[in-house]
Design a protein around this motif. Sequence first.
Motif, PDB file in Angstrom:
ATOM      1  N   ALA A   1       6.740  -6.407   6.216  1.00  0.00           N
ATOM      2  CA  ALA A   1       7.627  -7.521   5.895  1.00  0.00           C
ATOM      3  C   ALA A   1       8.818  -7.535   6.849  1.00  0.00           C
ATOM      4  O   ALA A   1       9.315  -8.592   7.230  1.00  0.00           O
ATOM      5  CB  ALA A   1       8.105  -7.398   4.447  1.00  0.00           C
TER       6      ALA A   1
ATOM      7  N   MET B   1       6.688   5.865 -11.405  1.00  0.00           N
ATOM      8  CA  MET B   1       6.535   4.489 -10.909  1.00  0.00           C
ATOM      9  C   MET B   1       7.646   4.193  -9.905  1.00  0.00           C
ATOM     10  O   MET B   1       8.577   4.983  -9.724  1.00  0.00           O
ATOM     11  CB  MET B   1       6.658   3.498 -12.082  1.00  0.00           C
TER      12      MET B   1
ATOM     13  N   ALA C   1      -1.253  -6.252 -10.161  1.00  0.00           N
ATOM     14  CA  ALA C   1      -0.235  -5.320 -10.665  1.00  0.00           C
ATOM     15  C   ALA C   1       1.119  -6.017 -10.675  1.00  0.00           C
ATOM     16  O   ALA C   1       1.941  -5.798 -11.570  1.00  0.00           O
ATOM     17  CB  ALA C   1      -0.191  -4.071  -9.784  1.00  0.00           C
TER      18      ALA C   1
ATOM     19  N   ALA D   1       6.846  -2.933   3.274  1.00  0.00           N
ATOM     20  CA  ALA D   1       8.079  -3.618   3.682  1.00  0.00           C
ATOM     21  C   ALA D   1       8.700  -2.870   4.863  1.00  0.00           C
ATOM     22  O   ALA D   1       8.826  -3.415   5.963  1.00  0.00           O
ATOM     23  CB  ALA D   1       9.051  -3.688   2.522  1.00  0.00           C
ATOM     24  N   ARG D   2       9.039  -1.579   4.666  1.00  0.00           N
ATOM     25  CA  ARG D   2       9.772  -0.834   5.706  1.00  0.00           C
ATOM     26  C   ARG D   2       9.260   0.559   6.002  1.00  0.00           C
ATOM     27  O   ARG D   2       9.662   1.170   6.978  1.00  0.00           O
ATOM     28  CB  ARG D   2      11.239  -0.674   5.268  1.00  0.00           C
TER      29      ARG D   2
ATOM     30  N   SER E   1       0.816  -1.238   0.000  1.00  0.00           N
ATOM     31  CA  SER E   1       0.000   0.000   0.000  1.00  0.00           C
ATOM     32  C   SER E   1       0.841   1.275   0.000  1.00  0.00           C
ATOM     33  O   SER E   1       0.330   2.345  -0.300  1.00  0.00           O
ATOM     34  CB  SER E   1      -0.961   0.005   1.193  1.00  0.00           C
TER      35      SER E   1
ATOM     36  N   GLY F   1       3.491   1.797  -1.901  1.00  0.00           N
ATOM     37  CA  GLY F   1       4.172   1.992  -3.180  1.00  0.00           C
ATOM     38  C   GLY F   1       3.367   2.848  -4.143  1.00  0.00           C
ATOM     39  O   GLY F   1       2.306   3.381  -3.797  1.00  0.00           O
ATOM     40  N   SER F   2       3.870   2.937  -5.353  1.00  0.00           N
ATOM     41  CA  SER F   2       3.237   3.756  -6.386  1.00  0.00           C
ATOM     42  C   SER F   2       1.821   3.240  -6.704  1.00  0.00           C
ATOM     43  O   SER F   2       0.836   4.000  -6.708  1.00  0.00           O
ATOM     44  CB  SER F   2       4.148   3.729  -7.622  1.00  0.00           C
TER      45      SER F   2
ATOM     46  N   ASP G   1      -1.804  -4.062 -14.719  1.00  0.00           N
ATOM     47  CA  ASP G   1      -0.759  -3.520 -15.594  1.00  0.00           C
ATOM     48  C   ASP G   1      -1.462  -2.811 -16.763  1.00  0.00           C
ATOM     49  O   ASP G   1      -2.409  -3.361 -17.354  1.00  0.00           O
ATOM     50  CB  ASP G   1       0.089  -4.699 -16.111  1.00  0.00           C
TER      51      ASP G   1
ATOM     52  N   ALA H   1       8.522 -11.622  -4.308  1.00  0.00           N
ATOM     53  CA  ALA H   1       8.050 -11.642  -2.910  1.00  0.00           C
ATOM     54  C   ALA H   1       6.524 -11.611  -2.859  1.00  0.00           C
ATOM     55  O   ALA H   1       5.929 -11.988  -1.849  1.00  0.00           O
ATOM     56  CB  ALA H   1       8.631 -10.455  -2.142  1.00  0.00           C
TER      57      ALA H   1
ATOM     58  N   LYS I   1       3.341  -8.094 -11.696  1.00  0.00           N
ATOM     59  CA  LYS I   1       3.543  -8.971 -12.868  1.00  0.00           C
ATOM     60  C   LYS I   1       4.547 -10.079 -12.595  1.00  0.00           C
ATOM     61  O   LYS I   1       4.453 -11.173 -13.141  1.00  0.00           O
ATOM     62  CB  LYS I   1       3.936  -8.141 -14.086  1.00  0.00           C
ATOM     63  N   GLU I   2       5.561  -9.777 -11.730  1.00  0.00           N
ATOM     64  CA  GLU I   2       6.598 -10.789 -11.477  1.00  0.00           C
ATOM     65  C   GLU I   2       5.999 -12.067 -10.893  1.00  0.00           C
ATOM     66  O   GLU I   2       6.498 -13.169 -11.142  1.00  0.00           O
ATOM     67  CB  GLU I   2       7.669 -10.247 -10.518  1.00  0.00           C
TER      68      GLU I   2
HETATM   69  N1  LIG Z   1       4.066   1.756 -10.634  1.00  0.00           N
HETATM   70  C1  LIG Z   1       3.363   1.504 -11.714  1.00  0.00           C
HETATM   71  O1  LIG Z   1       2.852   2.416 -12.370  1.00  0.00           O
HETATM   72  C2  LIG Z   1       3.169   0.096 -12.169  1.00  0.00           C
HETATM   73  C3  LIG Z   1       3.599  -0.987 -11.417  1.00  0.00           C
HETATM   74  N2  LIG Z   1       3.347  -2.262 -11.824  1.00  0.00           N
HETATM   75  C4  LIG Z   1       3.799  -3.377 -10.992  1.00  0.00           C
HETATM   76  O2  LIG Z   1       3.233  -3.240  -9.696  1.00  0.00           O
HETATM   77  C5  LIG Z   1       4.140  -3.723  -8.697  1.00  0.00           C
HETATM   78  C6  LIG Z   1       4.403  -2.587  -7.713  1.00  0.00           C
HETATM   79  O3  LIG Z   1       5.092  -1.553  -8.389  1.00  0.00           O
HETATM   80  P1  LIG Z   1       5.331  -0.132  -7.730  1.00  0.00           P
HETATM   81  O4  LIG Z   1       4.106   0.281  -7.007  1.00  0.00           O
HETATM   82  O5  LIG Z   1       5.870   0.734  -8.808  1.00  0.00           O
HETATM   83  O6  LIG Z   1       6.486  -0.462  -6.690  1.00  0.00           O
HETATM   84  P2  LIG Z   1       6.960   0.385  -5.423  1.00  0.00           P
HETATM   85  O7  LIG Z   1       8.397   0.088  -5.242  1.00  0.00           O
HETATM   86  O8  LIG Z   1       6.523   1.791  -5.561  1.00  0.00           O
HETATM   87  O9  LIG Z   1       6.124  -0.258  -4.219  1.00  0.00           O
HETATM   88  C7  LIG Z   1       6.345  -1.581  -3.815  1.00  0.00           C
HETATM   89  C8  LIG Z   1       5.509  -1.914  -2.598  1.00  0.00           C
HETATM   90  O10 LIG Z   1       5.841  -3.241  -2.154  1.00  0.00           O
HETATM   91  C9  LIG Z   1       6.397  -3.205  -0.826  1.00  0.00           C
HETATM   92  N3  LIG Z   1       7.477  -4.189  -0.795  1.00  0.00           N
HETATM   93  C10 LIG Z   1       8.692  -4.090  -1.394  1.00  0.00           C
HETATM   94  N4  LIG Z   1       9.411  -5.212  -1.183  1.00  0.00           N
HETATM   95  C11 LIG Z   1       8.621  -6.031  -0.443  1.00  0.00           C
HETATM   96  C12 LIG Z   1       8.803  -7.337   0.109  1.00  0.00           C
HETATM   97  N5  LIG Z   1       9.953  -8.031  -0.064  1.00  0.00           N
HETATM   98  N6  LIG Z   1       7.802  -7.891   0.827  1.00  0.00           N
HETATM   99  C13 LIG Z   1       6.652  -7.213   1.013  1.00  0.00           C
HETATM  100  N7  LIG Z   1       6.418  -5.977   0.530  1.00  0.00           N
HETATM  101  C14 LIG Z   1       7.396  -5.393  -0.214  1.00  0.00           C
HETATM  102  C15 LIG Z   1       6.877  -1.780  -0.644  1.00  0.00           C
HETATM  103  O11 LIG Z   1       6.964  -1.415   0.736  1.00  0.00           O
HETATM  104  P3  LIG Z   1       7.912  -0.157   1.209  1.00  0.00           P
HETATM  105  O12 LIG Z   1       7.249   1.059   0.655  1.00  0.00           O
HETATM  106  O13 LIG Z   1       7.860  -0.222   2.692  1.00  0.00           O
HETATM  107  O14 LIG Z   1       9.249  -0.422   0.612  1.00  0.00           O
HETATM  108  C16 LIG Z   1       5.776  -1.022  -1.381  1.00  0.00           C
HETATM  109  O15 LIG Z   1       4.626  -0.962  -0.591  1.00  0.00           O
HETATM  110  C17 LIG Z   1       5.382  -4.187  -9.463  1.00  0.00           C
HETATM  111  O16 LIG Z   1       5.300  -5.565  -9.688  1.00  0.00           O
HETATM  112  C18 LIG Z   1       5.309  -3.441 -10.790  1.00  0.00           C
HETATM  113  O17 LIG Z   1       5.929  -4.120 -11.825  1.00  0.00           O
HETATM  114  C19 LIG Z   1       2.680  -2.530 -12.998  1.00  0.00           C
HETATM  115  C20 LIG Z   1       2.266  -1.508 -13.791  1.00  0.00           C
HETATM  116  C21 LIG Z   1       2.475  -0.123 -13.468  1.00  0.00           C
END
Ligand SMILES: NC(=O)C1=CN([C@@H]2O[C@H](COP(=O)(O)OP(=O)(O)OC[C@H]3O[C@@H](n4cnc5c(N)ncnc54)[C@H](OP(=O)(O)O)[C@@H]3O)[C@@H](O)[C@H]2O)C=CC1
Length: 396
Positions: free
Chosen positions: A59, A209, A125, A38-39, A11, A13-14, A152, A107, A127-128
């Motif tokens: 995490a 992103m 979202a 995560a952090r 939640s 992240g982007s 995506d 992850a 994809k991995e």
């Molecule tokens: N951003 C975009 O516009 C798009 C993204 N995607 C896909 O969506 C996914 C998220 O992308 P995006 O939002 O850009 O990524 P971000 O790096 O912005 O956010 C990642 C999120 O995952 C958390 N996180 C990271 N590592 C771990 C872990 N090991 N275990 C649990 N939680 C973890 C992060 O927490 P913390 O903030 O605490 O680090 C954060 O909440 C990716 O797979 C990406 O390919 C697909 C299309 C478009």
Amino acid sequence: MKPQRITVLGSTGSIGTSTLDVIARHPGRFEVFALSAARQVDLLLEQCARLRPAFAVMADAGAARRLAERLEAERLPTRVLEGPDALERIAAHEQVDVVMAAIVGAAGLAPCLAAARAGKRLLLANKEALVVGGDFFLDAVRAGGARLLPIDSEHSAIFQSLPEDPASWDEQVDKIILTASGGPFRTWEPARLREVTPQQACAHPNWVMGRKISVDSATMMNKALEVIEAHYLFGLPPERLDVVIHPQSVIHSMVQYRDTSVVAQLGTPDMRVPIAYGLAWPQRIASGAQALDFSRLADMSFEALDSRGHRERFPGLQLAWECLRAQPGSTAVLNAANEVAVAAFLDERIRFDQIHSVNLATLSAVQVSKPQDLTDLLALDARARAQAEESIACLT
Ligand SMILES: NC(=O)C1=CN([C@@H]2O[C@H](COP(=O)(O)OP(=O)(O)OC[C@H]3O[C@@H](n4cnc5c(N)ncnc54)[C@H](OP(=O)(O)O)[C@@H]3O)[C@@H](O)[C@H]2O)C=CC1
Ligand SMILES: CC(=O)[C@@H](O)[C@H](O)COP(=O)(O)O
Ligand SMILES: [Mn+2]
């Protein structure tokens, strides 16, 4: 109508923050049940104060402790859990209707599988997770009776351009055409790519992103992952998946039918559009995005992969088709290598152009046999990561 209860994995992240933005536009329709990060303690705390979820998962154990202390100090009711098992728990919880999978990297696979097995509406979202899980992931979706919806932007566009009945796709569709922006280095001389800094690689021309996907867009490994993702989501063989470079990112992808008609989805580059579509499907709701203004749209252009030195500039893209034609499990090896290589590049341990060298070296060194279960898949992922680290050590 009863509100839909949502778990947002990733939640902070982007995609996670864009999801919360869309949810906030529809009070009464959606309710946040659980959040995870995560952090990033400060941001998750702020989200908990605003949305009052039942659970917040971190995490990282130290971050979970700090979050719990601060929630208690502010007398907030959210319960804090930590670690991978807790992610699976909030993904599969009986009170949850919808799971937004927005963790970055492999992850996110285990909580996606948990949501799939529990029959949730799974907004993908991450994809991995599908690139690693492949058929095994799809089997879990089928077995659990889950509804998998792509987030995506390209795959949401394709899904919006396909006929409603998946049984007709193979017969009616000639091919899927994924659009690619070409990233920040589309016009760079390939020889200059060795100079690229993390800051330059993360400056995407059209989208804001996270750092990992931004680097993937810059190498076009993002498009490689998306070709694999499209294969699993839409069931077409690799030879019916095409990529065309479209620098403006206005057409988000296209479907070409047997009669040569092309159906596409267009829009401004704002992930709240596919997120709103996934949340409300089959209905449409406000996303907060700006509409396209065709009177001000200066240009829509296209470049073939075989033109302007793109094959040399983006050598990793081809690996998508190669891995799809190789032993099942190869896409998991490619993903693991790429995650390790991108992290090493962002830590300035390898050069930008060496990401591809690490991916190639890992693919040729790791023996793949078809994974039978999650344990096999995770073991293959771990072996590929160890091999990628070895390849990096040889480079530095
Ligand atoms: N951003 C975009 O516009 C798009 C993204 N995607 C896909 O969506 C996914 C998220 O992308 P995006 O939002 O850009 O990524 P971000 O790096 O912005 O956010 C990642 C999120 O995952 C958390 N996180 C990271 N590592 C771990 C872990 N090991 N275990 C649990 N939680 C973890 C992060 O927490 P913390 O903030 O605490 O680090 C954060 O909440 C990716 O797979 C990406 O390919 C697909 C299309 C478009
Ligand atoms: C927003 C989104 O879905 C990203 O995957 C985006 O498409 C990246 O663009 P390129 O990989 O085409 O540069
Ligand atoms: Mn995309």
